[in-house]
Design a protein around this motif. Sequence first.
Motif, mmCIF file in Angstrom:
data_model
loop_
_atom_site.group_PDB
_atom_site.id
_atom_site.type_symbol
_atom_site.label_atom_id
_atom_site.label_comp_id
_atom_site.label_asym_id
_atom_site.label_seq_id
_atom_site.Cartn_x
_atom_site.Cartn_y
_atom_site.Cartn_z
ATOM 1 N N LEU A 1 -5.837 -5.580 13.607
ATOM 2 C CA LEU A 1 -7.383 -5.902 14.625
ATOM 3 C C LEU A 1 -7.284 -4.260 14.905
ATOM 4 N N HIS A 2 -9.010 -4.010 13.786
ATOM 5 C CA HIS A 2 -9.572 -2.703 14.206
ATOM 6 C C HIS A 2 -9.413 -2.583 15.485
ATOM 7 N N ASP A 3 -10.034 -2.758 16.339
ATOM 8 C CA ASP A 3 -10.364 -3.212 17.844
ATOM 9 C C ASP A 3 -11.296 -4.903 18.157
ATOM 10 N N ARG A 4 -10.855 -4.651 19.343
ATOM 11 C CA ARG A 4 -11.840 -6.036 20.049
ATOM 12 C C ARG A 4 -13.259 -5.660 20.176
ATOM 13 N N PRO A 5 -13.846 -6.554 19.638
ATOM 14 C CA PRO A 5 -14.965 -6.769 19.464
ATOM 15 C C PRO A 5 -16.029 -6.258 20.667
ATOM 16 N N THR A 6 -16.995 -5.931 20.140
ATOM 17 C CA THR A 6 -18.201 -5.379 20.661
ATOM 18 C C THR A 6 -18.754 -6.042 21.104
ATOM 19 N N GLU B 1 -11.720 -14.119 20.573
ATOM 20 C CA GLU B 1 -10.693 -15.017 19.935
ATOM 21 C C GLU B 1 -9.564 -14.720 18.907
ATOM 22 N N PHE B 2 -11.485 -14.942 17.516
ATOM 23 C CA PHE B 2 -10.203 -14.567 16.057
ATOM 24 C C PHE B 2 -9.685 -13.323 16.575
ATOM 25 N N ALA B 3 -10.372 -12.147 17.239
ATOM 26 C CA ALA B 3 -9.822 -10.781 17.234
ATOM 27 C C ALA B 3 -8.010 -10.722 18.285
ATOM 28 N N ALA B 4 -7.954 -12.429 19.049
ATOM 29 C CA ALA B 4 -6.835 -12.191 19.530
ATOM 30 C C ALA B 4 -5.461 -12.442 18.344
#
Length: 466
Positions: free
Chosen positions: A390-395, A377-380
Amino acid sequence: MSTPSLASGPEGPHALRPLLDTVLQALHDGAHARGGPLPAGGPAAVAARLRAALGDVLPQHGDPDALHTLVHALAEGAADPADPLCAAHLHCPPLAVATAADLAASVLNPSLDSWDQAPAASELETLVTRALAAEIYAGPATPAHPHKPRPDALITTGGTESNQLALLLARETHGTGLRLICGANAHHSLPHAAWLLGLPDPVTLPAPTGILDPAALDEALTTLPGPHLVAATAGTTDAGLIDPLPEIAALCTAHHARLHIDAAYGGGLLLSDRHRDKLAGLDQAHTITLDLHKLGWQPVAAGILAVRDPHDLTALHQHADYLNADDDTEAGLPDLLGRSLRTTRRPDILKIAVTLKTLGRTGLGALVDQVCDRAQEFAALVQDHPGFELHDRPTISTVLFRPAHTTDDAVAAVRRKLLHQGRAVLGRARLDGRLWLKATLLNPDTRPDDLATLLALVEKAAGETA
């Protein structure tokens, strides 16, 4: 002068109850005085407040208010991992039930270096470590082979000690010529352990995308003289990335190399039915590091080293006649010295056992799922905001981001400004040649509005430092 009360014994509970009230009140008052996730004013201001509270370290006459004074000062000057805006490091808010169990461990004060100091604690550690090892080596989808030696696990102080022990066991199996091969993304404790153990200089392979490249590993294993110990990572400290474990395990098998996987962070994904498949290949490692004071919500310390072949642990055997005399061992008293390089050792297994038993697989898995969801959600939020990159979606649960169209110096200044103000605690990571702010979300109580507040604080600080 009366004798100070003991925590255990017949009068222990009576003596502790008012002291616990004092501690809880001091924690509350200190947190209120702090007023945020971090004390404001920076290192100089925090140090001045602490010095004023401490005063004379060893006064001529004792201060009956010292407990309240110092707990208050520590709470006021703490970085509170239970605050949703404290999200810099792999530093979790501990569960209340685990913390309560830790109090019992302190009161009883067993020492796990001989059975007669820890009769029940030593048996509890045996049962829980074997159960955890079986869980780890069951693999994400495939049950453990019934004819393999039963795996085992040791309790450690954390990922660093687990990694050091893993290298020690490998050295004792393969000799001092053993060469460590790891990626540039590996934890710093691995090359440091090689140095401590007198092993050859490690081979560090580039990890330009943040993970170990199997092609580079194949070349190193083909060209470099062995024996080799390959260290892979499941949950890097910078971005929470997971190396391609199945491919790495296959290469180690093909080249007859030993494999260690540092899953200090990512190992907690085993608790989640939704996320445990990310650890496919984990059970192929000879040794595995886990750290339940990260994605396990334990008070420090709660490290684990799982070992596929329990015979490897014979390298840790020690003998001290006053602790594990041969005739005592032959008479049936358990020998505990081979369970650690430490002698005196507190029963950190109690809080782990209580947590596992209280929450169960479903409860712990839900906590893992919650923090992973918050990270997505934070990445979005970051991705949808025109002022951020954003660097990338989290793993797992780590999000790397930065204000858009700015310099690395400005990114660093934003982080320090928030720290100095005591408004938010974010980490930093350098990846792809640039500096990123790091949000490590380990608080299952974090809510969407907390995430929005965190991003707004960063946006405001970026505007003030521009």
